[in-house]
Design a protein around this motif. Structure first.
Motif, PDB file in Angstrom:
ATOM      1  N   VAL A  53       0.820  -1.226   0.000  1.00  0.00           N
ATOM      2  CA  VAL A  53       0.000   0.000   0.000  1.00  0.00           C
ATOM      3  C   VAL A  53       0.852   1.274   0.000  1.00  0.00           C
ATOM      4  CG1 VAL A  53      -1.986  -1.118   1.088  1.00  0.00           C
ATOM      5  CG2 VAL A  53      -0.333   0.114   2.516  1.00  0.00           C
ATOM      6  N   HIS A  54       2.164   1.091  -0.096  1.00  0.00           N
ATOM      7  CA  HIS A  54       3.105   2.216  -0.227  1.00  0.00           C
ATOM      8  C   HIS A  54       3.278   3.012   1.051  1.00  0.00           C
ATOM      9  CE1 HIS A  54       4.950   5.449  -3.078  1.00  0.00           C
ATOM     10  NE2 HIS A  54       5.808   4.480  -2.841  1.00  0.00           N
ATOM     11  N   ASN A  55       3.053   2.349   2.180  1.00  0.00           N
ATOM     12  CA  ASN A  55       3.414   2.974   3.450  1.00  0.00           C
ATOM     13  C   ASN A  55       4.903   2.796   3.729  1.00  0.00           C
ATOM     14  OD1 ASN A  55       0.816   3.809   4.055  1.00  0.00           O
ATOM     15  ND2 ASN A  55       0.319   1.930   5.199  1.00  0.00           N
ATOM     16  N   ARG A  57       8.507   2.421   2.255  1.00  0.00           N
ATOM     17  CA  ARG A  57       9.164   2.818   1.011  1.00  0.00           C
ATOM     18  C   ARG A  57      10.679   2.710   1.119  1.00  0.00           C
ATOM     19  NH1 ARG A  57       5.535   8.304  -0.340  1.00  0.00           N
ATOM     20  NH2 ARG A  57       3.542   7.298   0.107  1.00  0.00           N
TER      21      ARG A  57
ATOM     22  N   HIS B 242      -1.461  17.559  -2.766  1.00  0.00           N
ATOM     23  CA  HIS B 242      -0.895  16.389  -2.091  1.00  0.00           C
ATOM     24  C   HIS B 242      -0.347  16.761  -0.718  1.00  0.00           C
ATOM     25  CE1 HIS B 242      -0.914  13.763  -5.515  1.00  0.00           C
ATOM     26  NE2 HIS B 242      -0.162  14.552  -6.249  1.00  0.00           N
ATOM     27  N   ARG B 245       3.710  13.162   2.539  1.00  0.00           N
ATOM     28  CA  ARG B 245       3.589  11.703   2.644  1.00  0.00           C
ATOM     29  C   ARG B 245       2.163  11.339   3.025  1.00  0.00           C
ATOM     30  NH1 ARG B 245       7.600   7.588   3.661  1.00  0.00           N
ATOM     31  NH2 ARG B 245       5.731   6.322   3.944  1.00  0.00           N
ATOM     32  N   THR B 246       1.740  10.182   2.613  1.00  0.00           N
ATOM     33  CA  THR B 246       0.428   9.683   3.031  1.00  0.00           C
ATOM     34  C   THR B 246       0.599   8.288   3.613  1.00  0.00           C
ATOM     35  OG1 THR B 246      -0.053   8.722   0.862  1.00  0.00           O
ATOM     36  CG2 THR B 246      -0.796  10.984   1.237  1.00  0.00           C
ATOM     37  N   PHE B 247      -0.317   7.947   4.488  1.00  0.00           N
ATOM     38  CA  PHE B 247      -0.262   6.659   5.169  1.00  0.00           C
ATOM     39  C   PHE B 247      -1.649   6.037   5.158  1.00  0.00           C
ATOM     40  CE2 PHE B 247       3.051   9.429   6.700  1.00  0.00           C
ATOM     41  CZ  PHE B 247       4.170   8.610   6.658  1.00  0.00           C
TER      42      PHE B 247
END
Lengths: 256, 256
Positions: A53-55, A57, B242, B245-247
């Motif tokens: 989920v791209h948490n 990286r 954006h 970072r997103t989680f």
């Protein structure tokens, strides 16, 4: 590996049984005595899904305590089913009315590695990503032209081609691998793409995401409408210009 | 549910044993006799992971044959570990030098439902998403102010607050639920946010992604730098502007 450990996350204190504490240095030791008891499988599965989920990286290697787990997953029925389900969503999307014009400017993008061609036979010999990347060795494998097709990707590829959508392959591979890449793709059944875009000298040092976005931008400037991207790395799917839809295939062996 | 089925995906032909074929109408019947034999667990896990990576979108209900599997996951240790691992990545990110200025304009965004507050007790009574949403019933639960905190989210929330970052909660809940939401958040320990943004009349009919992006845009126009977003829905994380970072927290009970 049925080794179990009492792993207490708070976030996070650990009591380890059978694994050296330093092996778990991703986790923080707080020693507050609270939290969950988790198994190695819990730990490695959470690593994998957070990569997906791209948490999580920019990892260089699969944590070595998870090599066996990742190897099992990447060679499992579950991996195949997860991939097929992703591609089935492409098929559903393609079955909808979404404005294909037939003017020759409808486009679709695929990654090459671990999207069209599987590098699992290579990574199997290199701890499924548990070994730090050796580019010379990996490119040796690529030059060998022996990567098999991902079966469900080949099926989708042909379906998209059959709709008259132009297919572009945008790969992180360098131009020096063009012959080997074309041969390998042809050999396993991928033919009839409109463009195979590889990294040239001008792309040196660019991040995968920037490089791929720039190539998409060029396509858009040429009048193409990018209806979809299929890739196993988020760097293939993110950034501008966007595709209308993106589809993420599983791959937790490396981050590019 | 240890019910097994010989499920053959090509994409895709099925031989079902113990489940009515119509239950599996997400899959296509091709009857080519090739493909994988998969179990119900394979099937439901692939459903869940494809929801998590945003390949599978806009579903109204959890497929009813997967209700038990999703219920097990959402109440499992694995769900907690997956959530904690995601939030641990926030902590790692926050521990890096990334330009916090202390000028009062550093901001962080959280979702409310199934990010700060858990609705699992509600969904437990409604087939973990296997029942079609009844908004009156769900809002009744929200008005009851009984949603517990997700423990690891509360810990991260306090960590971020402790760094002097301004916290904004952007929720799909409507303004009419403000009192109930504030009471519930306070009750379980969330205090000191800078803004709790709920849907007003002007947001009626907007998609979640558009609504949330507009609210972020407003924050950016007020001079805030959005360093991170934590949410359980992709609609909270995607779109412009954006965050740095997103989680993504796990949630396969509903799509919003």
């Amino acid at each position: 590996m049925r080794m179990h450990l009492a792993l207490v996350l708070g976030l996070v204190s650990l009591v380890l049984d059978g694994v050296c504490a330093s092996d778990w240095n991703i986790l923080h030791h707080k020693g507050d005595g609270k939290g969950l008891k988790i198994s190695l499988k819990n730990y490695c599965e959470s690593w994998r899904v957070n990569v997906e989920v791209h948490n999580l990286r920019d990892f260089e290697v699969v944590p070595h305590e998870c090599v066996e787990y990742i190897g099992k997953y990447m060679t499992s029925t579950q991996y195949k089913v997860d991939s097929e389900r992703a591609l089935e969503q492409c098929t559903l999307y393609l079955s909808q009315e979404f404005g294909l014009t037939g003017d020759g400017k409808d486009a679709w993008i695929f990654d090459v590695d671990d999207t069209l061609l599987s590098n699992i036979p290579y990574y199997k010999k290199h701890q499924y990503g548990g070994e730090k990347l050796n580019l010379t060795s990996l490119e040796g494998w690529m030059r060998g032209r022996k990567a098999p097709a991902l079966a469900s990707s080949l099926s989708l590829y042909n379906e998209i081609k059959g709709k008259g959508i132009k297919i572009f392959l945008i790969s992180n591979r360098g131009e020096h691998l063009r012959d080997a890449t074309v041969d390998n793709l042809f050999e396993v059944g991928y033919t009839g793409w409109t463009g195979l875009i590889l990294r040239g000298d001008e792309d040196c040092g660019k991040s995968a995401q920037k490089y791929k976005a720039e190539k998409r931008q060029k396509l858009v400037e040429e009048g193409y409408r990018i209806w979809g991207i299929v890739g196993d790395q988020w760097s293939s799917l993110l950034g501008h210009p966007h595709a209308t839809r993106t589809f993420k295939l599983p791959n937790s062996m490396y981050y590019a």
